[in-house]
Scaffold this active site. Structure first.
Site, short mmCIF file in Angstrom:
data_model
loop_
_atom_site.label_atom_id
_atom_site.label_comp_id
_atom_site.label_asym_id
_atom_site.label_seq_id
_atom_site.Cartn_x
_atom_site.Cartn_y
_atom_site.Cartn_z
CG ASN A 109 -18.36 2.03 6.95
OD1 ASN A 109 -19.39 1.99 6.29
ND2 ASN A 109 -17.17 2.20 6.42
CG LEU A 133 -19.00 -1.44 2.00
CD1 LEU A 133 -18.98 0.06 2.25
CD2 LEU A 133 -20.25 -2.06 2.59
CE1 TYR A 158 -3.08 -2.97 0.43
CE2 TYR A 158 -3.70 -2.13 2.58
CZ TYR A 158 -3.86 -3.04 1.57
OH TYR A 158 -4.80 -4.03 1.70
#
Length: 277
Positions: free
Chosen positions: A239, A188, A50
């Site tokens: 969330n 999601l 990342y």
């Protein structure tokens, strides 16, 4: 500030809702992580690939939170699965994150060239050294996970794409008897699942959003952790509100969602394993 429930196994105690950081980088990414920590998230998921471990580490430092109050996961890239390379990779991750240990360290992707036994032995060595409290794998299909467990390495978790559009029943049949947890990334479905009529109908019945229902459906499952990414504070708050919703979904709600087609895989790079293996 909410208390996020945990899953406790013989290998780890992990918050059931985590915070994914894929593509959160630079000053803006750091602010997003700081926002999540301020709202009460205590489970951060990052990775060598990342390229944002420094931002995550800086956000943790700025939060003032005690290290032992947080659960931090990172992952080693599939090009660094040789023992020496894995050792260098975790040391670099620890430096970037400004921490002495990780709560969970994962093999990010299996490699066609990897020596599975050697890679897992190296991974376990990092656990035994204290650099990682627990270890696991990511993007391993069911057959490969069985072979990994057969090595005797105490794998705590497997992280895979999992959402209402992609079934992971075969993998869960391995995970649960092994006392592992399954971490759902892209829970999601990168937004693609949120127009599903069944999801919208359930959401309307509960006065919730489709995204909250999709998360709640995962969060009520045994041995499942969800790690959504949310750059905006409003989405981070929404969330968190999926946590109480998980207990409110009815058996009919759950069954209706479970009947949806489960073959919509969204993350499938060229180097991915055979998912049916």
């Amino acid at each position: 500030m909410p208390t996020i429930p945990r899953i406790d196994t013989q290998h780890l105690s992990i918050p059931r809702l985590g915070y994914g950081t894929w593509r959160l980088s630079g000053a803006e990414g750091q602010r997003s992580v700081e926002s999540a920590l301020a709202l009460g998230y205590d489970h951060l998921d990052t990775a060598e690939m990342y390229k944002n471990e420094a931002e995550v580490g800086a956000a943790v430092a700025a939060s003032g939170k005690r290290r032992d109050s947080l659960f931090i996961t990172s992952k080693v890239w599939h090009e660094n699965l040789a023992p020496d390379a894995m050792g260098r990779a975790i040391d670099a991750s620890l430096r970037a994150l400004k921490t002495d240990y990780l709560d969970l360290y994962l093999i990010h992707w299996p490699s066609p060239e990897m020596d599975l036994d050697s890679a897992l032995k190296a991974l376990n060595g990092l656990r035994e050294s204290g650099k990682a409290k627990a270890v696991g794998v990511s993007n391993f299909p069911a057959g490969m996970l069985r072979r990994a467990l057969d090595t005797g390495v105490p794998l705590a978790a497997v992280q895979v794409e999992y959402h209402i559009g992609l079934s992971q029943d075969r993998l869960l049949e391995v995970v649960r008897p092994a006392g592992m947890v399954l971490e759902a990334y892209s829970p999601l479905g990168r937004g693609e699942i949120l127009e599903e009529p069944v999801l919208r109908q359930v959401a309307e019945r509960h006065g919730a959003s489709p995204a909250q229902v999709a998360l709640a459906w995962l969060l009520r499952q045994d041995a499942v952790v969800a790690i959504p990414k949310a750059a905006r504070e409003s989405s981070q708050r929404a969330n968190l509100d999926a946590l109480p919703l998980a207990a409110k979904l009815t058996e009919e709600d759950v069954a209706a969602i479970a009947r949806l087609p489960g073959n919509n895989r969204l993350v499938n790079p060229a180097f991915a394993p055979d998912w049916n293996s």
